[in-house]
Design a protein around this motif. Structure first.
Motif, short mmCIF file in Angstrom:
data_model
loop_
_atom_site.label_atom_id
_atom_site.label_comp_id
_atom_site.label_asym_id
_atom_site.label_seq_id
_atom_site.Cartn_x
_atom_site.Cartn_y
_atom_site.Cartn_z
N ASP A 269 0.84 -1.20 0.00
CA ASP A 269 0.00 0.00 0.00
C ASP A 269 0.87 1.25 0.00
N ILE A 272 2.39 1.82 -3.45
CA ILE A 272 1.40 2.38 -4.37
C ILE A 272 1.19 3.87 -4.09
N GLY A 273 1.34 4.26 -2.82
CA GLY A 273 1.25 5.67 -2.47
C GLY A 273 2.31 6.51 -3.16
N ALA A 276 1.13 7.22 -6.67
CA ALA A 276 0.13 8.30 -6.61
C ALA A 276 0.82 9.65 -6.42
N LEU A 292 0.82 8.81 5.10
CA LEU A 292 0.49 7.52 4.52
C LEU A 292 0.37 6.51 5.66
N TRP A 343 -5.58 8.00 -3.03
CA TRP A 343 -4.90 6.82 -2.47
C TRP A 343 -5.51 6.46 -1.12
N LYS A 344 -5.64 5.16 -0.89
CA LYS A 344 -6.10 4.67 0.40
C LYS A 344 -5.53 3.29 0.64
#
Length: 374
Positions: A269, A272-273, A276, A292, A343-344
């Motif tokens: 995760d 992936i941030g 973004a 994050l 983003w999450k």
């Protein structure tokens, strides 16, 4: 590929006052070449994979003091592509300048630095020299080559002892309790001043909470040198039989079970941030700061129990005295990243521990293991 539209109107923040570039995605592949400093490390390797998956060309630089060449070999296996890799220390400005002459970078993601809290208390001069000195060298070389797009790997340690929870980006910073955290804070301040002095810079500062987990393949994960400084790598080494038991430092905090509560985020995760954030940079965003994290706090016992579940056996622990400087709870409010980056975090605690356990069992000695074990 991206097409570029030019808008000479200044945006409301004054960022990119002369020329504003907007990037319109036409195909999956990006034309951008991203330099990743510290790209052989835990978060760096996972981020390199996600950048390549998103279509970016990546060049990695690392001094391999706290990382392994093997980690990047496995990244290449996962991605099915060769990656230009350079062994360079950021304190060597000339070597860094030479690298910028060989490649045309469009942006930099800056992970490189020393990161052990305890070690920073023992060797503060080293931490200031490497983390701050290396970063100023990087910024100077970027400026000299007109590369003014940067994503910085910061930390929730810049918040110090929380005045309120959950922590949002407006929480006061600078009350850091150790030299490591202070280097992150000072670097953030340097970057703020740089953006004020020159609005052509675009910098995204990402404040991490506690990355855990590993890549689904089991080929890459966190491989601490010596005794792990963080809870979950230590917990995994106990579960695999490398260490006797976990010390739980304090069980009398004002938390649901008395043990310290933190915000743990899956490393994928987190990676992936960074993609973004890279896309945000391409909007000519000026200076932006994002937490994050998951926004969810888990206690030390929550984490031990979750890893025990993933391992299929109890992980031994003992209660020890509180450590000086530890706080009861710390977790994020990640709403701004959701709003502005789209983003999450999507991976839960069970998945974090399952992926960590897969990595640990396939690689009991980390990257020194004789290849991943099935």
């Amino acid at each position: 590929m991206y097409t570029v539209k030019v808008d000479t109107t200044a945006d409301e923040t004054g960022a990119c006052a002369r020329t504003k570039l907007s990037f319109v995605k036409k195909k999956k592949m990006s034309s951008g070449c991203v330099l990743v400093t510290g790209g052989a490390g835990f978060v760096g390797t996972h981020s390199v994979i996600e950048l390549i998956n998103a279509g970016y060309s990546v060049v990695v630089v690392d001094n391999f003091v706290n990382a392994s060449h093997e980690s990047l070999k496995r990244v290449e296996e996962i991605c099915g592509t060769k990656i230009p890799i350079f062994s360079v220390d950021l304190t060597d400005k000339q070597a860094l300048a030479d690298l910028f002459k060989k490649h045309k970078f469009t942006s930099v993601i800056h992970f490189a630095g020393l990161k052990a809290v305890g070690e920073s208390c023992e060797l503060p001069l080293l931490y200031y020299k490497v983390n701050i000195g290396g970063t100023t060298n990087l910024l100077e070389v970027m400026k000299e080559n007109n590369v003014k797009n940067l994503i910085f790997s910061s930390s929730a340690t810049v918040y110090g002892t929380p005045e309120y929870l959950p922590l949002d980006e407006n929480h006061p910073t600078g009350g850091c309790t150790n030299p490591y955290g202070k280097t992150k804070y000072f670097i953030e301040e340097i970057m703020k001043d740089l953006c004020k002095s020159d609005p052509e810079w675009n910098i995204v500062i990402l404040r991490y909470f506690n990355p855990v987990g590993a890549h689904k393949s089991g080929k890459i994960g966190e491989d601490p040198k010596g005794v792990p400084n963080n809870l979950m790598p230590y917990c995994a080494q106990v579960a695999v039989g490398k260490r006797k038991e976990i010390n739980v430092y304090g069980n009398d905090y004002d938390t649901p079970d008395g043990t310290g509560v933190r915000d743990y985020i899956h490393v994928e995760d987190l990676a992936i941030g960074h993609v973004a954030a890279q896309k945000k940079i391409e909007e000519c965003c000026g200076l932006k700061i994002y937490n994050l994290g998951t926004g969810q706090g888990y206690s030390v016992m929550d984490m031990i129990n979750a890893l025990s579940k993933a391992a299929g056996k109890p992980v031994p622990y003992k209660i020890a005295e509180r450590r000086t400087g530890d706080i009861a709870s710390c977790y994020s409010k990640p709403d701004l990243a959701a709003k502005e980056l789209g983003w999450k975090a999507t991976r839960g605690l069970d998945e974090m521990c399952e992926d960590l356990w897969r990595w640990q069992t396939m690689n009991p000695d980390g990257f020194n293991s004789n290849g991943p074990k099935s």
